[in-house]
Design a protein around this motif. Structure first.
Motif, PDB file in Angstrom:
ATOM      1  N   VAL A 294      20.924  -6.905   3.530  1.00  0.00           N
ATOM      2  CA  VAL A 294      22.119  -6.523   3.062  1.00  0.00           C
ATOM      3  C   VAL A 294      22.832  -7.492   2.007  1.00  0.00           C
ATOM      4  O   VAL A 294      21.158  -8.216   1.627  1.00  0.00           O
ATOM      5  N   SER A 295      23.766  -7.164   1.789  1.00  0.00           N
ATOM      6  CA  SER A 295      24.184  -8.516   0.633  1.00  0.00           C
ATOM      7  C   SER A 295      25.227  -8.937   1.158  1.00  0.00           C
ATOM      8  O   SER A 295      26.355  -8.307   1.801  1.00  0.00           O
ATOM      9  N   VAL A 296      25.029 -10.341   0.093  1.00  0.00           N
ATOM     10  CA  VAL A 296      26.638 -11.105   1.062  1.00  0.00           C
ATOM     11  C   VAL A 296      26.483 -12.143   0.064  1.00  0.00           C
ATOM     12  O   VAL A 296      26.123 -12.110  -1.405  1.00  0.00           O
ATOM     13  N   LYS A 297      28.433 -11.619  -1.070  1.00  0.00           N
ATOM     14  CA  LYS A 297      29.156 -12.362  -1.379  1.00  0.00           C
ATOM     15  C   LYS A 297      30.028 -13.659  -1.032  1.00  0.00           C
ATOM     16  O   LYS A 297      30.661 -13.193  -0.539  1.00  0.00           O
ATOM     17  N   THR A 298      29.490 -14.064  -1.147  1.00  0.00           N
ATOM     18  CA  THR A 298      30.899 -15.310  -0.096  1.00  0.00           C
ATOM     19  C   THR A 298      32.452 -15.308  -0.921  1.00  0.00           C
ATOM     20  O   THR A 298      32.282 -15.050  -2.472  1.00  0.00           O
ATOM     21  N   GLN A 299      33.559 -15.257  -0.741  1.00  0.00           N
ATOM     22  CA  GLN A 299      34.818 -15.292  -1.347  1.00  0.00           C
ATOM     23  C   GLN A 299      35.364 -16.372  -0.387  1.00  0.00           C
ATOM     24  O   GLN A 299      34.836 -16.690   0.172  1.00  0.00           O
ATOM     25  N   VAL A 300      36.582 -16.686  -1.215  1.00  0.00           N
ATOM     26  CA  VAL A 300      38.001 -17.614  -0.133  1.00  0.00           C
ATOM     27  C   VAL A 300      37.949 -16.838   0.789  1.00  0.00           C
ATOM     28  O   VAL A 300      38.310 -15.373   0.904  1.00  0.00           O
ATOM     29  N   MET A 318      13.583 -11.905   7.992  1.00  0.00           N
ATOM     30  CA  MET A 318      12.992 -10.930   9.254  1.00  0.00           C
ATOM     31  C   MET A 318      14.104  -9.266   8.954  1.00  0.00           C
ATOM     32  O   MET A 318      13.544  -8.314   9.559  1.00  0.00           O
ATOM     33  N   ALA A 319      14.782  -9.169   7.698  1.00  0.00           N
ATOM     34  CA  ALA A 319      14.996  -7.808   7.528  1.00  0.00           C
ATOM     35  C   ALA A 319      14.112  -6.796   6.849  1.00  0.00           C
ATOM     36  O   ALA A 319      12.683  -7.711   5.634  1.00  0.00           O
ATOM     37  N   GLU A 320      14.097  -5.159   7.107  1.00  0.00           N
ATOM     38  CA  GLU A 320      13.110  -4.146   6.112  1.00  0.00           C
ATOM     39  C   GLU A 320      13.819  -4.043   5.252  1.00  0.00           C
ATOM     40  O   GLU A 320      14.608  -3.788   5.119  1.00  0.00           O
ATOM     41  N   GLY A 321      13.662  -5.447   4.155  1.00  0.00           N
ATOM     42  CA  GLY A 321      14.225  -4.666   3.218  1.00  0.00           C
ATOM     43  C   GLY A 321      14.190  -6.148   1.906  1.00  0.00           C
ATOM     44  O   GLY A 321      14.122  -7.136   2.893  1.00  0.00           O
ATOM     45  N   VAL A 322      15.154  -6.120   1.218  1.00  0.00           N
ATOM     46  CA  VAL A 322      15.876  -6.977  -0.010  1.00  0.00           C
ATOM     47  C   VAL A 322      16.553  -6.841   0.665  1.00  0.00           C
ATOM     48  O   VAL A 322      17.449  -6.692   0.452  1.00  0.00           O
ATOM     49  N   SER A 323      17.473  -9.009   1.140  1.00  0.00           N
ATOM     50  CA  SER A 323      18.701  -8.777   0.934  1.00  0.00           C
ATOM     51  C   SER A 323      19.045  -9.615  -0.537  1.00  0.00           C
ATOM     52  O   SER A 323      18.412  -9.826  -0.782  1.00  0.00           O
ATOM     53  N   LYS A 324      20.140  -9.654  -0.830  1.00  0.00           N
ATOM     54  CA  LYS A 324      20.956 -10.837  -2.140  1.00  0.00           C
ATOM     55  C   LYS A 324      22.306 -11.771  -1.268  1.00  0.00           C
ATOM     56  O   LYS A 324      22.997 -10.952  -0.864  1.00  0.00           O
ATOM     57  N   VAL A 325      21.837 -12.872  -1.355  1.00  0.00           N
ATOM     58  CA  VAL A 325      23.059 -13.488  -1.159  1.00  0.00           C
ATOM     59  C   VAL A 325      22.809 -14.675  -2.614  1.00  0.00           C
ATOM     60  O   VAL A 325      22.767 -14.524  -3.538  1.00  0.00           O
ATOM     61  N   SER A 326      24.507 -14.047  -2.772  1.00  0.00           N
ATOM     62  CA  SER A 326      25.272 -14.051  -3.651  1.00  0.00           C
ATOM     63  C   SER A 326      26.661 -15.508  -4.095  1.00  0.00           C
ATOM     64  O   SER A 326      27.289 -15.376  -2.857  1.00  0.00           O
ATOM     65  N   GLU A 327      26.976 -16.499  -4.394  1.00  0.00           N
ATOM     66  CA  GLU A 327      27.396 -17.616  -3.731  1.00  0.00           C
ATOM     67  C   GLU A 327      28.305 -17.580  -5.056  1.00  0.00           C
ATOM     68  O   GLU A 327      28.419 -18.048  -6.890  1.00  0.00           O
ATOM     69  N   THR A 328      30.049 -17.435  -4.727  1.00  0.00           N
ATOM     70  CA  THR A 328      30.734 -17.142  -5.597  1.00  0.00           C
ATOM     71  C   THR A 328      31.616 -19.014  -5.839  1.00  0.00           C
ATOM     72  O   THR A 328      32.109 -18.896  -6.874  1.00  0.00           O
ATOM     73  N   ILE A 329      31.707 -19.989  -4.183  1.00  0.00           N
ATOM     74  CA  ILE A 329      32.353 -20.958  -4.357  1.00  0.00           C
ATOM     75  C   ILE A 329      31.675 -22.176  -5.087  1.00  0.00           C
ATOM     76  O   ILE A 329      32.294 -23.156  -5.646  1.00  0.00           O
ATOM     77  N   TYR A 330      30.440 -22.328  -4.537  1.00  0.00           N
ATOM     78  CA  TYR A 330      29.351 -23.709  -5.027  1.00  0.00           C
ATOM     79  C   TYR A 330      28.034 -22.770  -5.403  1.00  0.00           C
ATOM     80  O   TYR A 330      27.585 -22.669  -4.728  1.00  0.00           O
ATOM     81  N   PRO A 331      27.961 -22.204  -6.885  1.00  0.00           N
ATOM     82  CA  PRO A 331      27.095 -21.750  -7.679  1.00  0.00           C
ATOM     83  C   PRO A 331      25.853 -22.995  -7.470  1.00  0.00           C
ATOM     84  O   PRO A 331      24.182 -21.748  -7.322  1.00  0.00           O
ATOM     85  N   ALA A 332      25.714 -23.989  -7.072  1.00  0.00           N
ATOM     86  CA  ALA A 332      24.500 -25.007  -6.928  1.00  0.00           C
ATOM     87  C   ALA A 332      24.513 -24.800  -5.522  1.00  0.00           C
ATOM     88  O   ALA A 332      24.027 -25.139  -5.324  1.00  0.00           O
ATOM     89  N   ILE A 347      11.555 -16.251  -1.784  1.00  0.00           N
ATOM     90  CA  ILE A 347      13.467 -15.936  -1.873  1.00  0.00           C
ATOM     91  C   ILE A 347      12.927 -16.901  -3.355  1.00  0.00           C
ATOM     92  O   ILE A 347      12.566 -16.954  -3.772  1.00  0.00           O
ATOM     93  N   GLU A 348      13.852 -15.355  -4.002  1.00  0.00           N
ATOM     94  CA  GLU A 348      13.935 -16.368  -4.871  1.00  0.00           C
ATOM     95  C   GLU A 348      15.404 -16.429  -5.963  1.00  0.00           C
ATOM     96  O   GLU A 348      16.228 -15.494  -6.079  1.00  0.00           O
ATOM     97  N   LYS A 349      15.464 -17.617  -6.402  1.00  0.00           N
ATOM     98  CA  LYS A 349      17.048 -17.840  -6.528  1.00  0.00           C
ATOM     99  C   LYS A 349      17.720 -17.122  -8.107  1.00  0.00           C
ATOM    100  O   LYS A 349      16.262 -17.594  -9.908  1.00  0.00           O
ATOM    101  N   LYS A 350      18.320 -16.870  -8.595  1.00  0.00           N
ATOM    102  CA  LYS A 350      18.382 -16.656  -9.974  1.00  0.00           C
ATOM    103  C   LYS A 350      19.872 -16.800  -9.955  1.00  0.00           C
ATOM    104  O   LYS A 350      21.123 -16.328  -9.265  1.00  0.00           O
ATOM    105  N   SER A 351      21.027 -17.301 -11.024  1.00  0.00           N
ATOM    106  CA  SER A 351      22.045 -18.439 -11.284  1.00  0.00           C
ATOM    107  C   SER A 351      23.353 -17.703 -10.327  1.00  0.00           C
ATOM    108  O   SER A 351      24.005 -16.576 -10.154  1.00  0.00           O
ATOM    109  N   GLY A 352      23.539 -17.996  -9.695  1.00  0.00           N
ATOM    110  CA  GLY A 352      23.970 -18.064  -8.721  1.00  0.00           C
ATOM    111  C   GLY A 352      23.809 -16.759  -7.526  1.00  0.00           C
ATOM    112  O   GLY A 352      24.813 -16.326  -6.444  1.00  0.00           O
ATOM    113  N   SER A 353      22.966 -16.778  -7.665  1.00  0.00           N
ATOM    114  CA  SER A 353      22.105 -15.960  -5.791  1.00  0.00           C
ATOM    115  C   SER A 353      21.051 -15.535  -5.479  1.00  0.00           C
ATOM    116  O   SER A 353      19.956 -16.742  -6.791  1.00  0.00           O
TER     117      SER A 353
END
Length: 424
Positions: A294-300, A318-332, A347-353
């Protein structure tokens, strides 16, 4: 010097029921707000058993406020409160100490308080708080690492927040409750904890309307009084246990929740293939045979909570495939990534994700950098092969009541140990 760690042996299937505590993010604002009752006692019911509660009680005690904690019920008698500078060491241990500013300004028209601390999640300025206090008529200065707030009197004002901020919304709502005239707060946060604090203040005699929407209107009153208030359930603790159930549970029941508060997480877990049966005030969860990426993006709020981004990450290995987490509230907010790599997490970190690849986690020595990173590492330990040792458990204890005991009762092989520095 000895230190406490939490150890987890992974691979257990968890089943049974867990009861959710009162909301941490409400409690840390409700307790400061209670000091505004110049007569009568404020009784707060259902508080979480966490270290932040005790720190705030100690701050109240420094102001000659009487407190008595009986299990999860706190009684506060602020009728003889005295305005005193608050010690930096206590204030720096939790960020929510900034609510003392709004409450003390409303009660005493001045305060001296150290800069807030808490979890190190990158820059989290309090400029919106200061802007609001100044709009209400306060003079705010920073001298030698302490905040000085002074106002001859607070006057209602129209305040538009440049960014949506839970902390600033609550702090200005508290301060404006006793300001002269009408205050209108625009572009405010809508989190359930804001509604909870407004509910307490209204019971204390305040006149607040619109909490939970993007505009809050406050008619100032001269003083507030004691009352009794029951705190809402902690949606972040509930979400953490829902993720535990999703990762390692069968017929795993999470009690004392408000389902509407959990919708953004529930929908994402279902998207990942998790079985969810939502009741009126509970949810039953079972882990599936396989998970979807799944892809997840944090929001207010009501979007996906930033506080659940880190706890969710272990499930995505545990998922089959690549998931992405994007942080919009606290990018750090990715200091847990290096610890997950210690556990063989890809796990690979890329500017806010962060990109999360299918991985089998292995037990390791890991270090909690903050509260929710600690929850992430606990969940990682539950699904990892072997034993995981988690250091810096004080972060975890700041926000999760009796988490080792609760997980043990569900079948987790988890315990606390005291170790010496040379063992670390």
């Amino acid at each position: 010097m000895s230190k406490e760690v939490i150890k987890v042996k992974g691979g257990q299937t968890l089943t049974g029921q867990v009861d959710i505590s009162g909301a941490k993010n409400s409690a840390v604002a409700l307790i400061p707000a209670s000091l505004m009752a110049s007569e009568g006692k404020v009784v707060l019911e259902g508080l979480p058993e966490i270290s932040d509660v005790k720190t705030l009680m100690s701050l109240l005690n420094d102001l000659n406020i009487k407190t008595a904690l009986d299990d999860t019920t706190l009684e506060v008698d602020a009728s003889e409160a005295e305005n005193m500078p608050l010690p930096n060491t206590k204030v720096q241990s939790l960020r929510a100490s900034y609510y003392m500013m709004g409450a003390m300004l409303a009660r005493f028209k001045k305060c001296v308080i150290g800069l807030p601390g808490g979890c190190p999640l990158g820059p989290r300025p309090i400029d919106q708080h200061i802007k609001g206090f100044e709009a209400l008529g306060a003079e705010v200065t920073n001298e030698h690492g302490a905040m000085y707030l002074v106002a001859e009197k607070l006057k209602g004002a129209k305040i538009f927040f440049d960014v949506v901020s839970v902390g600033a919304t609550i702090n200005l709502m508290i301060a404006a409750s006793c300001a002269e005239g009408k205050t209108i707060l625009e572009n405010v946060a809508k989190e359930p904890e804001i509604v909870d604090v407004a509910s307490l203040l209204n019971k204390m005699g305040a006149d607040i309307k619109g909490a939970g929407t993007d505009t809050i209107k406050i008619n100032g009153v001269e003083k507030l009084h004691g009352t009794r208030h029951s705190i809402i359930p902690d949606r972040i603790e509930a979400g953490t246990y829902m993720i535990v159930g999703a990762a390692a549970g069968k017929n795993f029941t999470v009690n004392n929740i408000i389902p509407t508060h959990m919708e953004s997480l529930s929908s994402k877990l279902e998207e990942a293939g998790v079985h969810i049966d939502m009741g009126d005030d509970y949810v039953v969860i079972s882990s599936p045979e396989s998970y979807n990426a799944v892809s997840v993006k944090t929001q207010v709020y009501p979007g996906f909570a930033t506080d659940l981004q880190q706890p969710l990450t272990p499930l995505l290995f545990m998922a089959e495939g690549v998931s992405k987490v994007s942080e919009t509230i606290y990018p750090a907010r990715f200091r847990h990534v290096d610890e997950l790599k210690r556990m063989d997490g890809m796990i690979e970190k890329k500017s806010g994700s962060a990109l999360i690849y299918p991985s089998t986690l292995k037990g390791a020595d890991v270090y909690a950098s903050d509260l929710r990173a600690g929850a992430c590492l606990l969940i990682s330990g539950l699904i990892a092969e072997g034993v995981t040792t988690i250091h810096n458990v004080n972060h975890i204890d700041r926000g999760y009541s009796d988490i080792v005991k609760k997980l043990s009762s569900l079948g987790a092989d988890i315990w606390r140990e005291t170790i010496e520095d040379e063992d670390i």
